[in-house]
Design a protein around this motif. Sequence first.
Motif, PDB file in Angstrom:
ATOM      1  N   SER A 107       0.875  -1.144   0.055  1.00 20.13           N
ATOM      2  CA  SER A 107      -0.021   0.169  -0.148  1.00 20.13           C
ATOM      3  C   SER A 107       0.905   1.191   0.021  1.00 20.13           C
ATOM      4  O   SER A 107       0.645   2.272  -0.723  1.00 20.13           O
ATOM      5  CB  SER A 107      -0.781  -0.109   1.253  1.00 20.13           C
ATOM      6  N   GLY A 108       1.850   1.230   0.852  1.00 24.50           N
ATOM      7  CA  GLY A 108       2.778   2.363   0.873  1.00 24.50           C
ATOM      8  C   GLY A 108       3.677   2.563  -0.486  1.00 24.50           C
ATOM      9  O   GLY A 108       3.850   3.669  -0.979  1.00 24.50           O
ATOM     10  N   ASP A 109       4.038   1.540  -1.144  1.00 23.34           N
ATOM     11  CA  ASP A 109       4.806   1.355  -2.242  1.00 23.34           C
ATOM     12  C   ASP A 109       3.671   1.858  -3.412  1.00 23.34           C
ATOM     13  O   ASP A 109       4.120   2.730  -4.228  1.00 23.34           O
ATOM     14  CB  ASP A 109       5.155   0.110  -2.839  1.00 23.34           C
ATOM     15  N   LEU A 110       2.494   1.475  -3.554  1.00 26.44           N
ATOM     16  CA  LEU A 110       1.696   2.026  -4.288  1.00 26.44           C
ATOM     17  C   LEU A 110       1.477   3.512  -4.297  1.00 26.44           C
ATOM     18  O   LEU A 110       1.269   4.272  -5.262  1.00 26.44           O
ATOM     19  CB  LEU A 110       0.133   1.104  -4.169  1.00 26.44           C
ATOM     20  N   GLU A 111       1.336   3.906  -3.046  1.00 26.01           N
ATOM     21  CA  GLU A 111       1.373   5.280  -2.878  1.00 26.01           C
ATOM     22  C   GLU A 111       2.593   6.123  -3.244  1.00 26.01           C
ATOM     23  O   GLU A 111       2.167   7.135  -3.807  1.00 26.01           O
ATOM     24  CB  GLU A 111       1.058   5.628  -1.298  1.00 26.01           C
ATOM     25  N   ARG A 112       3.454   5.518  -3.109  1.00 25.24           N
ATOM     26  CA  ARG A 112       4.751   6.392  -3.714  1.00 25.24           C
ATOM     27  C   ARG A 112       4.884   6.373  -5.268  1.00 25.24           C
ATOM     28  O   ARG A 112       5.326   7.326  -5.988  1.00 25.24           O
ATOM     29  CB  ARG A 112       5.989   5.682  -3.132  1.00 25.24           C
ATOM     30  N   LEU A 113       4.277   5.285  -5.847  1.00 28.73           N
ATOM     31  CA  LEU A 113       4.132   4.940  -7.271  1.00 28.73           C
ATOM     32  C   LEU A 113       3.370   6.192  -7.870  1.00 28.73           C
ATOM     33  O   LEU A 113       3.610   7.063  -8.899  1.00 28.73           O
ATOM     34  CB  LEU A 113       3.573   3.796  -7.692  1.00 28.73           C
ATOM     35  N   VAL A 114       2.144   6.271  -7.088  1.00 27.56           N
ATOM     36  CA  VAL A 114       1.218   7.526  -7.492  1.00 27.56           C
ATOM     37  C   VAL A 114       1.755   8.832  -7.434  1.00 27.56           C
ATOM     38  O   VAL A 114       1.706   9.625  -8.381  1.00 27.56           O
ATOM     39  CB  VAL A 114      -0.022   7.317  -6.919  1.00 27.56           C
ATOM     40  N   LYS A 115       2.161   9.219  -6.048  1.00 28.79           N
ATOM     41  CA  LYS A 115       2.803  10.419  -5.918  1.00 28.79           C
ATOM     42  C   LYS A 115       4.082  10.941  -6.568  1.00 28.79           C
ATOM     43  O   LYS A 115       4.262  11.837  -6.949  1.00 28.79           O
ATOM     44  CB  LYS A 115       3.135  10.631  -4.356  1.00 28.79           C
ATOM     45  N   ASP A 116       4.991   9.843  -6.727  1.00 27.28           N
ATOM     46  CA  ASP A 116       6.422  10.152  -7.080  1.00 27.28           C
ATOM     47  C   ASP A 116       7.115   9.523  -8.143  1.00 27.28           C
ATOM     48  O   ASP A 116       8.070   9.693  -8.649  1.00 27.28           O
ATOM     49  CB  ASP A 116       7.372  10.354  -5.804  1.00 27.28           C
TER      50      ASP A 116
END
Length: 131
Positions: A25-34
């Motif tokens: 979930s955190g990795d997916l958030e970083r993909l979307v944001k950065d």
Amino acid sequence: MLRRRTNKMSGRVSGAVEAILNQLSGDLERLVKDGIQTAIDLRTLPLTDPEIIQLIAFLGEGEVSATVNAQGRSDVRETVYPGLWLVTHFDGSERQQGQLIEVTDIPEILKTQRADALAGQQALSKRLATD
């Protein structure tokens, strides 16, 4: 819009699987944001075979899948959660050699390599010149 196709998992997951899902979930958030892409090699995780099955079942099957035949077969499938991909590699004898969860827009194995694109362009140009 979250595209759900198949999610064979219901109920609680083990603590180890829950930790990996939180990481994803955190990795997916970083993909979307950065735009940061990551991958988890399931073979390196301290999971039992039933926990790996539980993790894969929880992630489910999305709308996209592909098979790549290059030095053995590789199966690529989107999970229920866009941006999370399950990539399984096999050798020529169909023995599993690797299984990854890639957090990316498109898995690396599906991207055209520049040398291949160049060879394709040259072959197309040559064919057009002879037709």
